[in-house]
Design an enzyme around this catalytic site. Structure first.
Site, PDB file in Angstrom:
ATOM      1  N   ASP A 271       0.967  -1.605   0.153  1.00 34.99           N
ATOM      2  CA  ASP A 271       0.088  -0.117   0.373  1.00 34.99           C
ATOM      3  C   ASP A 271       0.671   1.473  -0.311  1.00 34.99           C
ATOM      4  OD1 ASP A 271      -3.020   1.025   2.068  1.00 34.99           O
ATOM      5  OD2 ASP A 271      -1.741   2.040   0.403  1.00 34.99           O
TER       6      ASP A 271
HETATM    7  C1  GLC Z   1      -3.730   4.679  -0.453  1.00 34.76           C
HETATM    8  C2  GLC Z   1      -4.901   3.917   0.407  1.00 34.76           C
HETATM    9  C3  GLC Z   1      -4.815   2.506  -0.149  1.00 34.76           C
HETATM   10  C4  GLC Z   1      -4.649   3.188  -1.644  1.00 34.76           C
HETATM   11  C5  GLC Z   1      -3.713   3.048  -2.667  1.00 34.76           C
HETATM   12  C6  GLC Z   1      -3.209   3.811  -3.516  1.00 34.76           C
HETATM   13  O1  GLC Z   1      -2.929   4.991   0.853  1.00 34.76           O
HETATM   14  O2  GLC Z   1      -4.372   3.831   1.736  1.00 34.76           O
HETATM   15  O3  GLC Z   1      -6.127   2.083   0.221  1.00 34.76           O
HETATM   16  O4  GLC Z   1      -5.006   2.107  -2.701  1.00 34.76           O
HETATM   17  O5  GLC Z   1      -2.990   4.635  -1.149  1.00 34.76           O
HETATM   18  O6  GLC Z   1      -4.299   5.118  -3.565  1.00 34.76           O
END
Ligand code: GLC
Length: 720
Positions: A271
């Site tokens: 993430d």
């Molecule tokens: C963010 C979120 C995640 C998301 C990712 C891409 O920090 O935690 O849910 O899919 O980054 O945007």
């Protein structure tokens, strides 16, 4: 280890002849491709940057050099096709790209936030909205969404409770399956955030998670497993640690549980910078060490941190990372690219599709929860000839989109005021005033709003949170109405005129004063494009509300965490007993319980029958009950089935949801509803941490919420 020459020769033949290559089974094609890849190209497949048109060197050049596996946040049919052409026609091995984005509750057509849609208890609806969102996203060149988010949340202070399906693993699992099925009819889905992100201590975003393995397995893991069993192609590792081990470098979680026990064959993507954050967590002394730990733990793709592509070549070269680990990560990613048919048809485009306003309106209607309706104030009576629509969210077309609203447009949103004006018709005067802002604390407009309410036959007070007060990095320590909205509410109520409270929020709010003083209350979450139409449909009675809470509403922040599946403790609260599990200053019960919601009609449950009073673990529990619509108009209830394992080798919750069914009934009609539960689902992890279904007495409850009291009993017999 170098690939034997004979294999290279065969591989070369297969790869050079496209027709042969296309016919070879996928695994052979992947093997052939990996055999040709340099280390840089392999690590390139594990690299997922966010689109940055100003990057230097340009990201297009990195693609040409085979150093990118995909992008997030690059969308648009032309832009994605142009970048795909660079990958397929200008790189050495022509490997197509993934294009991912957070399509959470709609791409452009915006549906209710997931917590709102969970209030519908309608997996068919959830699959339909996910499928439509995926169709819109596919037309925009995306082939991957970072959804569904399935994190169980028992703490409404946590802002991302808005993105999930609430507190219960059974409901959460049913909706996880539905959304994976919906999304993956067009694009790759990602179940996230693995794991237990919603268990953050004190509800504080990104905070430490620390729980027993039993709670992890019984409460937080089931929705991820359900998504894996439904065939989800990717999993996103979470930011948080669990008991000292960050989820983005947790071999037990990813290799033992996800891949070992659950047989997951897709890939794991980190993430955002969660790989790099292992340094901040304090388990890696450097970014490259963080990369080594994450890859070894089974995190295949490095989102945004660019550690795999930049720092791991040296570690592979020195033997600190086995090439086999890199190859296996590449294989998992290529397997999903093949499953998306990107190799066979990388430029396959889909034409744009018209917004599905009907589906958006239905989803919004079903997501509304009627929490209170004293004296049948709703639906709005025909005698109401002057209606005041007051509050900072009354005419708002931005906040109703909620967090993670993708490519939504406020111009697509029907505000509450617009919906009421459209529905009220010519004979009704609709007045409006904001009264105050959402968060600005400005009280200067309250007097004018009060004067307006005094003129009106009925006031619709539209208040709540800003869309930015839930979602990521948006935990709150207090859960009341922000700004001066509570002053506005109290001033309007003080007029003594009839008031309907329409709430917009990304979480349960603490509504104790409102619950005592306001005659009618609707929780509408953030309903998306069709907000105003759906709320007006319910207010005027064109639609009978059927939403049921997917999460508990506390009386006070001091009760949190509070959820229906409580344990009994050794000293359960009892009237008049002092030394029992209770507070001195508040009841143990919530303001509104899980599964609760009112209707414009009433329902009665009777005649609960358990088909067989003695069941083996391999049997199915069959419970039937008669549901009657005892009111004067048609409506839909959600029949909910809860069980309680009376005695176990470990303590068991007093209630656990194990089945539900939406039941539509005409006024006065009755229906026998049958709910079936495999006994195998009634088990738990025992003291040896083995999943068992133990013999003994079980109670089963069926009704309109988690407080259902219509009960039956059965025995499970036979060995665990
Ligand atoms: C963010 C979120 C995640 C998301 C990712 C891409 O920090 O935690 O849910 O899919 O980054 O945007």
């Amino acid at each position: 280890m170098r690939t034997p020459l004979l294999i290279l020769a065969v591989v070369g033949v297969v790869c050079r002849s496209p027709s042969l290559a296309a016919q070879a089974p996928v695994e052979q094609r992947i093997t052939a491709l990996i055999a040709q890849m340099t280390l840089a190209e392999k690590l390139g497949q594990l690299n997922l940057p966010t689109w940055n048109p100003g990057a230097n060197p340009s990201q297009a050049d990195l693609v040409r050099r085979g150093l990118v596996g995909g992008f997030l946040n690059l969308d648009g049919a032309d832009a994605t096709r142009d970048m795909q052409k660079i990958a397929v026609e200008q790189s050495r091995l022509h490997i197509p790209l993934l294009f991912g984005q957070d399509v959470i509750h709609g791409y452009r057509t915006t549906f209710p936030i997931p917590l709102g849609e969970a209030s519908a208890w309608d997996p068919e609806l959830a699959e339909a909205t996910a499928k439509f969102a995926a169709r819109e996203a596919r037309a925009a060149g995306l082939n991957w969404t970072f959804a569904p988010m399935v994190d169980i949340a028992r703490d409404p202070r946590w802002g991302r409770i808005a993105e999930g399906s609430g507190e219960d693993p059974y409901l959460g699992s049913a909706l996880a399956v539905a959304r994976v099925r919906g999304f993956q009819q067009y694009i790759l889905a990602t179940v996230k955030h693995f794991a237990a992100y919603g268990g953050a201590e004190a509800g504080r975003e990104y905070n430490t998670v620390d729980m027993s393995e039993r709670t992890l397995r019984e409460v937080y893991l089931p929705p991820y497993k359900a998504a894996v069993d439904a065939g989800v192609g990717s999993v996103m590792s979470a930011f948080n640690e669990i008991g000292g081990v960050p989820s983005s470098a947790n071999p037990w979680l990813t290799n033992t549980v996800l891949r070992g026990e659950w047989r997951f064959r897709g890939f794991v993507v980190s993430d955002w910078t969660s790989v790099a954050e292992l340094v901040a967590h304090g388990i890696a002394a450097s970014p490259s060490e963080a990369g080594r730990l994450a890859l070894a733990a089974g995190v295949d793709m490095d989102m945004v941190a660019a550690i795999y592509v930049d720092s791991l070549p040296a570690l592979v070269g020195s033997g600190r990372i086995p090439m086999a680990q890199v190859d296996e990560a590449v294989r998992r990613i290529l397997r999903e690219k093949f499953r998306l048919r990107l190799f066979d048809d990388p430029y396959r485009a889909m034409p744009p599709v018209e917004p599905d306003k009907a589906l958006a309106r239905r989803a919004a209607q079903e997501s509304i929860v009627l929490l209170k309706n004293d004296g049948g104030l709703l639906p709005i009576a025909a005698t109401a000839k002057t209606i005041a629509v007051i509050g900072p969210l009354a005419a708002d077309t931005v906040n109703p989109l909620g967090p993670w609203s993708g490519k939504s447009r406020p111009s697509d949103v029907v505000s509450v005021l617009a919906g009421i004006k459209e529905r009220a018709g010519a004979g009704v005067t609709v007045l409006t005033a904001p009264g105050t802002g959402v968060t600005d604390g400005d009280t200067s407009g309250i007097a004018a709003a009060v004067a307006m309410a005094q003129q009106a036959d009925l006031t619709i007070l539209v208040v709540g949170e800003a869309d930015t007060m839930s979602g990521e990095a948006s935990s709150r320590s207090a859960l009341g109405l922000p700004g001066a909205q509570e002053q506005l509410e109290r001033a309007i109520i003080a007029t003594g005129k009839p008031v309907v409270l329409v709430l917009m929020s990304g979480r349960p709010l603490v509504l104790s004063w409102s619950a005592e003083h306001v005659p009618a209350i609707l929780e509408t979450w953030f309903l998306g494009d069709e907000t105003g139409h759906a709320i007006a449909d319910v207010l005027f009675g064109d639609v009978n509300p059927s939403g049921r809470l997917p999460v508990t509403f506390p009386r006070s922040v001091g009760q949190i965490p509070i959820y229906y599946a409580q344990k009994n403790t050794g000293r359960p609260a009892a009237p008049g007993q002092h030394f029992t599990s209770k507070y001195l200053d508040i009841a143990n019960t919530p303001l509104y319980p899980f599964g609760f919601g009112l209707s414009y009609t009433t329902f009665a449950y009777s005649g609960l029958k358990v088909a067989s009073a003695r069941l083996r673990p391999s049997d199915t529990l069959v419970v039937s009950v008669t549901v009657a619509n005892t009111g004067a108009r048609a409506g839909t209830d959600v029949a909910q089935l809860y069980i309680h394992d009376a005695v176990g080798s470990v303590t068991r919750p007093l209630r656990q949801l194990k089945g539900f069914q939406r039941v539509e009934l005409a006024a006065g009609a009755t229906k026998t509803v049958e709910l079936r539960v495999p006994v195998q689902q009634l088990g738990f992890w025992n003291q040896a941490m083995r999943y068992v279904v133990e013999p003994g007495t079980f109670h089963v409850y069926v009704g309109s919420s988690s407080t259902a009291d219509l009960m039956g009993t059965f025995e499970v017999v036979g060995r665990p």
